[in-house]
Each structure stands twice: as structure tokens, then as C-alpha cells.
Design a protein around this motif. Structure first.
Motif, mmCIF file in Angstrom:
data_model
loop_
_atom_site.group_PDB
_atom_site.id
_atom_site.type_symbol
_atom_site.label_atom_id
_atom_site.label_comp_id
_atom_site.label_asym_id
_atom_site.label_seq_id
_atom_site.Cartn_x
_atom_site.Cartn_y
_atom_site.Cartn_z
ATOM 1 N N ALA A 100 0.902 -1.156 0.000
ATOM 2 C CA ALA A 100 0.000 0.000 0.000
ATOM 3 C C ALA A 100 0.935 1.198 0.000
ATOM 4 C CB ALA A 100 -0.928 -0.039 1.191
ATOM 5 N N ARG A 101 1.010 1.919 1.116
ATOM 6 C CA ARG A 101 1.932 3.045 1.118
ATOM 7 C C ARG A 101 3.380 2.540 1.092
ATOM 8 N NH1 ARG A 101 1.931 6.258 6.675
ATOM 9 N NH2 ARG A 101 -0.152 6.845 6.050
ATOM 10 N N ILE A 102 4.205 3.301 0.421
ATOM 11 C CA ILE A 102 5.613 2.924 0.309
ATOM 12 C C ILE A 102 6.399 3.633 1.409
ATOM 13 C CG2 ILE A 102 7.663 2.993 -1.180
ATOM 14 C CD1 ILE A 102 5.635 1.153 -2.402
ATOM 15 N N ARG A 103 6.785 2.843 2.416
ATOM 16 C CA ARG A 103 7.652 3.388 3.459
ATOM 17 C C ARG A 103 9.100 3.232 2.992
ATOM 18 N NH1 ARG A 103 5.155 -0.695 7.775
ATOM 19 N NH2 ARG A 103 4.934 -1.804 5.817
ATOM 20 N N LYS A 138 10.794 0.894 -0.086
ATOM 21 C CA LYS A 138 11.643 1.547 -1.081
ATOM 22 C C LYS A 138 13.005 0.843 -1.172
ATOM 23 C CE LYS A 138 12.386 6.022 -2.831
ATOM 24 N NZ LYS A 138 12.428 7.451 -2.761
ATOM 25 N N ILE A 171 12.586 -2.621 -2.806
ATOM 26 C CA ILE A 171 12.352 -2.484 -4.245
ATOM 27 C C ILE A 171 13.652 -2.105 -4.966
ATOM 28 C CG2 ILE A 171 11.185 -1.014 -5.967
ATOM 29 C CD1 ILE A 171 8.747 -1.046 -3.954
ATOM 30 N N LEU A 228 4.854 -4.575 -9.083
ATOM 31 C CA LEU A 228 4.275 -3.991 -7.875
ATOM 32 C C LEU A 228 2.754 -4.096 -7.943
ATOM 33 C CD1 LEU A 228 6.454 -0.749 -7.507
ATOM 34 C CD2 LEU A 228 6.771 -2.980 -6.408
ATOM 35 N N HIS A 284 -0.616 -2.834 -5.918
ATOM 36 C CA HIS A 284 -1.176 -2.002 -4.848
ATOM 37 C C HIS A 284 -2.447 -2.670 -4.338
ATOM 38 C CE1 HIS A 284 -2.655 1.235 -2.463
ATOM 39 N NE2 HIS A 284 -1.730 2.086 -2.869
ATOM 40 N N CYS A 342 2.196 -4.948 3.205
ATOM 41 C CA CYS A 342 1.106 -3.999 3.432
ATOM 42 C C CYS A 342 1.084 -3.546 4.888
ATOM 43 C CB CYS A 342 -0.238 -4.629 3.088
ATOM 44 S SG CYS A 342 -0.310 -5.137 1.379
ATOM 45 N N THR A 364 5.541 -8.340 9.154
ATOM 46 C CA THR A 364 5.830 -7.343 8.106
ATOM 47 C C THR A 364 6.708 -6.290 8.756
ATOM 48 O OG1 THR A 364 3.495 -7.637 7.526
ATOM 49 C CG2 THR A 364 4.753 -6.114 6.174
ATOM 50 N N GLU A 394 9.316 -3.607 10.307
ATOM 51 C CA GLU A 394 10.013 -2.393 9.913
ATOM 52 C C GLU A 394 11.456 -2.556 10.367
ATOM 53 O OE1 GLU A 394 7.377 0.386 11.820
ATOM 54 O OE2 GLU A 394 6.112 0.484 10.048
ATOM 55 N N ASN A 435 2.920 6.370 -4.241
ATOM 56 C CA ASN A 435 2.502 5.856 -2.923
ATOM 57 C C ASN A 435 3.550 6.028 -1.828
ATOM 58 O OD1 ASN A 435 1.258 3.481 -5.020
ATOM 59 N ND2 ASN A 435 -0.135 4.748 -3.830
ATOM 60 N N GLU A 461 3.299 -3.524 12.065
ATOM 61 C CA GLU A 461 4.319 -4.410 11.517
ATOM 62 C C GLU A 461 3.789 -5.826 11.390
ATOM 63 O OE1 GLU A 461 8.346 -3.725 13.059
ATOM 64 O OE2 GLU A 461 7.368 -2.839 14.759
#
Ligand SMILES: Nc1ncnc2c1ncn2[C@@H]1O[C@H](COP(=O)(O)OP(=O)(O)OP(=O)(O)O)[C@@H](O)[C@H]1O
Ligand SMILES: [Mg+2]
Ligand SMILES: [Zn+2]
Lengths: 311, 62
Positions: free
Chosen positions: A8-11, A15, A18, A30, A32, A59, A256, A258, B28, B62
Motif C-alpha cells: 500500500a503506502r511505500i515506506r 523503497k 524495491i 508492484l 497495490h 502492506c 511485516t 520495519e 505511494n 508491523e
């Protein structure tokens, strides 16, 4: 080789991953998660998805991710992480249960469905006790309950003001940890690196001014982290640990994770290691961990050591 | 002052500060506004557009 990233949002994390995939020259797609509907028809699988050799799910919304992985796996798409892993890790109650069933040390926990029975559980665990939403992250709505009066007040507020989730009272024993907690990054059967997070606040992960330092991957940390990762179904996970007086206990496992603040202090190129694992999976590496009773034997040995003083 | 035909710039929806599409930015991606600090999400690269990033929801993390 084609790799998909469901996002969804690209943190910064997405980045970096990718960028790493692009650097390796893989065919990258990609997706979304908010941009397209998923058909549940038996012939509803979309070729753009089924063509990928592995799909990395990144996500930010647990419930969206979980349901998307459920559908994608039904289409035969290899997802990292797997549905089972997302389901167990996304819910702290399910995580605690899976870990304790596997013999991994965890804080004692209770679940109760009414304020009255929750109060009973809190009094049974003793003060202070920790109340947290079973689904949630970033330290949101965590409460350390120090006495019966605040327990009654918090329970009443949760029951009255919260959505139905907040009346599933998940209660943990408070671990008297030093002013830090630990996190181990795991990919498959490997601990990539670990960090310690320090804060003066009891919530050491998110409180303002929290600082991250490298933490050595000790034998105990490796054993407990790998056992935890295996218990939740493997894959790429971050295992959060507390240093209890009797040894390490696992607070939760993130599916997921961080990691942007962990690269510099550890010197571990986490996006590169994540991509390494993902590419191995795309090439056919087995994602489901093999049950290893030997691991549990090692674990109890570690726990006995950790108790110290007696030997 | 803002050149309306320049598709690589836009303005912050919160404080109207001019924003320039930086090299390497992705659709995004979340960017902080340098004017007011608001979290902005890039909704399009060409033309460059941003929106206020959505509020954190209960199941995010997370
Ligand atoms: N039982 C406990 N005893 C002592 N400290 C705790 C306990 N549970 C949580 N904490 C503290 O609160 C922090 C956040 O807890 P937890 O990981 O359960 O919440 P979260 O919302 O999932 O946060 P995140 O997603 O950032 O990991 C922990 O890192 C730890 O510092
Ligand atoms: Mg956590
Ligand atoms: Zn602004």
C-alpha cells in the motif's frame, strides 16, 4: 524470475527492498492492494499474480494483508509470508498460544471476554499487568495496570468506548525487563542480526527518544528466536524478546517488520538479506519449517541455564 | 508564482507550500511536507500530485 511486491503506502522499508530487487535485475511487479478487487470465483485467479515466482507482502494493514494472502494462496501464489504466519503473528493471542504450545518461553497471558473476568485474570497475574489489543502495533493502546482501581477504570473504558475487539481482553504478565527490549531479525533458519531498543519509558519500542543499538546474536537469542520463528510458521519475521530474570521470553513476532533504524547500528544489509531469502523461495526453497523437536530440547537447556544460580 | 504547466511541482494540501518532485520518488511514497510537517502520500508522479496521508487505522503496523 518474476517477483511481486504487494503493498500500500511505500515506506522507506519498501523503497529499500524495491531498490535491491531492481539492483539484482529481477523482473519486478508492484501490486497495490487497494487498487484492485480480488475475485473469489474458482476461475478468478489473475494471471498477473499467478505468474510471479514469489510475492512479498508488505502492506501496512493487517486485515487487508491477511485476506489478500488468503486469496493469493488459493490461486497458488507463493507468498512471503504465508497466510498461516500472518494469521498467527497478526494476533498477539494467537502468537502467544502458538509459542507456548511449541515450548517457547513467553510472558504468561490470559484472555477474558468480560470486564469482570478480565479483572479476575489481572488479579491472578498480579500487578502490574499489561493490557493490550490482540490486533495492533506501534505500541498503541498498551496499558500497564498498577492497581485494582486503574484496572477497573481501564476495563470499563475499553468495554464502553472500544470496538468489539477491545472486549477481547488480552492480558500479559509484566516482565521486569531492564530498560530495553530486544529484536531478532529472522529469515528462514537464520538469525540475520539483532538490536536492543532502549527507553526510559516502560514501552521501550516506540516511546520518544528510544534508541537502537546492535545486540550480539548470542546462543540463547538464536535458539529462542529460531524456535519462535518456527512456531509461527517460518518465513521472514522479527522476534521481539524481553530479558526476564529467568531468561529470554518472546513478547511477539512481527511478520511485516520495519527495519529502517536497524540497518545502520547492526551493519546488516537487511533489504539485501530479505531479497536473498525471497529469491531462494522463488527458486523453490521450502517455506514451511520442518518440525524440530531437537530445537525444543536445546531450548529447555537454555532456559535451565538462564535460571542461573541453581547450577 | 507556481507555474501551473509545470507537472513536476505541486502544493501541500495542508499549508500550500510548493513541493518539487525529487529524483527517485515513487508513487505511494510517504513524504513529510517541509512547510508544515504533514505526512503526504504521492498519488501520481506525472503530473506530480500528493494527498494528505490517511490516518493510522487500528490494524496498521508491523
Ligand atoms: N508484558 C510486558 N512486560 C514488559 N514490557 C512490555 C510487555 N509487553 C509490552 N511491553 C513493552 O511495550 C513494547 C510494545 O509492546 P508490543 O510489542 O506488545 O506492542 P506493539 O503495539 O506490537 O508494538 P510494536 O508493533 O512496535 O512491536 C515492548 O517492546 C515492551 O517494551
Ligand atoms: Mg510489537
Ligand atoms: Zn504542508
Amino acid at each position: 524470475m518474476q517477483i511481486g511486491v504487494l503493498h500500500a503506502r511505500i515506506r522507506l522499508e519498501e523503497k529499500l527492498i524495491i531498490a535491491e530487487l531492481e539492483k539484482r535485475g529481477v523482473d519486478l511487479k508492484l501490486f497495490h492492494i487497494e487498487k484492485l478487487p480480488f475475485s473469489l470465483d474458482s476461475d478468478g485467479a489473475l494471471e498477473t499474480f499467478t505468474q510471479v515466482d514469489a510475492m512479498l507482502e508488505r502492506c501496512i494493514s493487517h486485515s487487508r494483508a491477511l485476506n489478500a494472502i488468503r486469496v493469493l494462496e488459493s490461486w497458488g501464489v507463493t507468498c512471503v509470508n504465508r497466510f498461516e504466519v500472518a494469521e498467527v503473528c497478526g494476533d498477539k493471542l494467537a502468537t502467544n498460544l502458538a509459542l507456548s504450545q511449541a515450548g517457547v518461553p513467553v510472558p504468561q497471558a490470559r484472555v477474558a471476554f468480560t470486564p469482570e473476568s478480565a479483572l479476575e485474570a489481572i488479579e491472578d497475574l498480579g500487578y502490574p499487568a499489561i493490557l493490550k489489543p490482540a490486533v495492533g502495533s506501534w505500541g498503541r493502546l498498551l496499558a500497564r495496570v498498577n492497581d485494582r482501581e486503574s484496572a477497573e477504570a481501564i476495563l470499563e473504558h475499553k468495554a464502553t468506548l472500544g470496538t468489539y475487539h477491545h472486549s477481547i481482553f488480552y492480558i500479559q504478565e509484566h516482565i521486569a525487563k531492564p530498560g530495553r527490549d530486544l529484536r531478532a531479525f529472522v529469515a528462514g533458519d537464520q538469525v540475520l542480526c539483532a538490536i536492543a531498543r532502549y527507553s526510559d519509558h516502560w514501552i521501550t519500542n516506540t516511546a520518544k527518544g528510544g534508541r537502537v543499538e546492535n545486540y550480539p546474536v548470542t546462543d540463547e537469542l538464536r535458539e529462542v528466536s529460531l524456535a519462535a520463528a518456527r512456531a509461527v510458521g517460518g518465513g521472514i519475521v522479527a522476534v521481539d524478546l524481553f530479558e526476564a530474570p529467568q531468561g529470554l521470553v518472546v513478547g511477539e513476532v512481527n511478520y511485516t517488520m520495519e527495519f529502517k533504524n536497524s540497518i545502520e547500528p547492526t551493519g546488516c544489509d537487511l533489504p539485501a538479506r530479505i531479497v536473498d531469502f525471497l529469491l531462494e523461495v522463488a527458486e523453490g526453497r521450502e517455506l514451511i519449517p520442518t518440525p524440530a523437536p531437537a530445537g525444543q530440547v536445546a531450548l529447555s537447556a537454555v532456559a535451565a541455564q538462564g535460571r542461573g544460580g541453581t547450577s | 508564482m507556481t507555474n501551473t504547466t509545470d507537472t513536476s511541482t505541486t502544493n501541500c494540501p495542508e499549508c500550500d507550500a510548493p513541493l518539487q518532485r525529487e529524483e527517485g520518488v515513487m508513487a505511494n511514497e510517504i513524504l513529510p511536507c517541509e512547510g508544515c510537517g504533514a505526512e503526504l502520500e504521492v498519488t501520481s508522479l506525472e503530473p506530480f500530485t500528493v494527498e494528505l496521508a490517511p490516518e493510522v487505522e487500528e490494524d496498521w503496523g508491523e
